[in-house]
Write an enzyme that holds these catalytic residues in place. Sequence first.
Site, PDB file in Angstrom:
ATOM      1  N   GLY A  28       0.877  -1.165   0.000  1.00 18.93           N
ATOM      2  CA  GLY A  28       0.000   0.000   0.000  1.00 18.93           C
ATOM      3  C   GLY A  28       0.911   1.211   0.000  1.00 18.93           C
ATOM      4  N   ASN A  32       4.545   0.946   1.578  1.00 21.52           N
ATOM      5  CA  ASN A  32       5.718   0.783   0.721  1.00 21.52           C
ATOM      6  C   ASN A  32       6.808   1.774   1.102  1.00 21.52           C
ATOM      7  OD1 ASN A  32       3.938  -0.949  -0.588  1.00 21.52           O
ATOM      8  ND2 ASN A  32       3.598   0.436  -2.311  1.00 21.52           N
ATOM      9  N   ASN A 164      -0.503  12.058  -3.814  1.00 18.39           N
ATOM     10  CA  ASN A 164      -0.839  10.754  -4.388  1.00 18.39           C
ATOM     11  C   ASN A 164      -2.314  10.667  -4.778  1.00 18.39           C
ATOM     12  OD1 ASN A 164       0.010   8.298  -5.324  1.00 18.39           O
ATOM     13  ND2 ASN A 164       0.351   7.378  -3.317  1.00 18.39           N
ATOM     14  N   TYR A 165      -2.708  11.519  -5.698  1.00 17.71           N
ATOM     15  CA  TYR A 165      -4.114  11.656  -6.087  1.00 17.71           C
ATOM     16  C   TYR A 165      -4.586  10.451  -6.886  1.00 17.71           C
ATOM     17  CZ  TYR A 165      -8.187  13.492  -8.601  1.00 17.71           C
ATOM     18  OH  TYR A 165      -9.436  13.689  -9.138  1.00 17.71           O
ATOM     19  N   ARG A 166      -5.654   9.821  -6.408  1.00 26.20           N
ATOM     20  CA  ARG A 166      -6.324   8.726  -7.104  1.00 26.20           C
ATOM     21  C   ARG A 166      -7.804   9.094  -7.198  1.00 26.20           C
ATOM     22  NH1 ARG A 166      -1.862   8.296  -7.892  1.00 26.20           N
ATOM     23  NH2 ARG A 166      -0.445   6.526  -7.611  1.00 26.20           N
ATOM     24  N   GLY A 226       8.078  11.106 -13.677  1.00 23.15           N
ATOM     25  CA  GLY A 226       8.333  10.024 -14.606  1.00 23.15           C
ATOM     26  C   GLY A 226       9.777   9.938 -15.050  1.00 23.15           C
ATOM     27  N   ASP A 228      11.525  12.141 -16.462  1.00 19.85           N
ATOM     28  CA  ASP A 228      12.202  13.424 -16.386  1.00 19.85           C
ATOM     29  C   ASP A 228      12.804  13.642 -14.999  1.00 19.85           C
ATOM     30  OD1 ASP A 228      11.576  14.138 -19.026  1.00 19.85           O
ATOM     31  OD2 ASP A 228       9.587  14.839 -18.417  1.00 19.85           O
ATOM     32  N   ASP A 256       6.856   5.313  -4.362  1.00 24.32           N
ATOM     33  CA  ASP A 256       6.853   5.112  -2.914  1.00 24.32           C
ATOM     34  C   ASP A 256       8.265   4.826  -2.412  1.00 24.32           C
ATOM     35  OD1 ASP A 256       4.041   5.260  -3.103  1.00 24.32           O
ATOM     36  OD2 ASP A 256       3.895   3.108  -3.414  1.00 24.32           O
TER      37      ASP A 256
END
Length: 323
Positions: A28, A32, A164-166, A226, A228, A256
């Site tokens: 999770g 992590n 950590n937007y979901r 990412g 970059d 994480d």
Amino acid sequence: MGGFASIGECMIELSGASGDIWRMGFAGDTFNTLWYVRALSAANYPVDYVSAFGDDPFSEKQRDFFEANGIGTAKSPIIPGARPGLYAITLDGAERSFTYWRSDAAARKLASDPQALAASLKDRDIVYFSGITLAILARADRNALFESIATARSNGSRIAFDPNYRARLWENIETARAVIGEAMRLADIALPTFPDEKDLFGDASPEATARRIAAFGVKEIVVKDGTDPALLLTPEQEEWVPAITANAIDTTGAGDSFNGAYLAARLQGLAPADAAKRAHTVAARVVEFYGALAPMEEAKEAFEPGTPPSALPGISPSRGEIG
């Protein structure tokens, strides 16, 4: 002061499918991160996962797994009749997608006992939480969590936060923006991921993300992006920290692990730029393993100064949080 506390939900993880055979583990986003803080800290340094747990056999296995790896649970409550959430990872090459079963998970009650929560956060060097931590809580429990974090901060703890937007976890985007903004007002260290911030706030660039977060009063910001470089912003410096390529087979938990290595390095007194470099190196190693949790010894080896980056082609690991 002493110790590190991470707040959130640790789920049962099903990964590495071969036909209908799956490997079971535990993971999770905030767990992590804690895993890598544990791996990269002295064995006698207190590291606790603050959540709520069920009393079923899977919850018992979960707590046994924590104990076997030197991870405590502080004053986290055990909820009779509750059980952990569950998710399964499916892979398309090294990229992953997730299926979840978590609507009645015990962790949603992690702030249901404010006194126990406050005791779990007392006298910590760093308290860490995420937007996923906030998204799974009812409003009253979310407010209780904020109160406990604010108290810990006023007593000298540093607060670290990854938005950590979901989207699927939030009732709407307006609530997510408001709650994550409230969390940022409590944070000393922010560890956002640019694509998430672009989706949530419409930021045009990592620089825009960093400056928006700095306006909340956050003094230490690392924007992951990412393949970059990560952007580090403090009152003293603005620096792009290059990512490291890796022979990636599974990007689950990569961001994480970046967070965990960064915070472990900061706990050891490394400067923010040096911490970000170590974090990239650890995350590059982590994506060379299946599942969210790479072996602790591998993380330690990558964390040590002088570890050569992989010469194999691959992707940067600075994204890949699960939740």
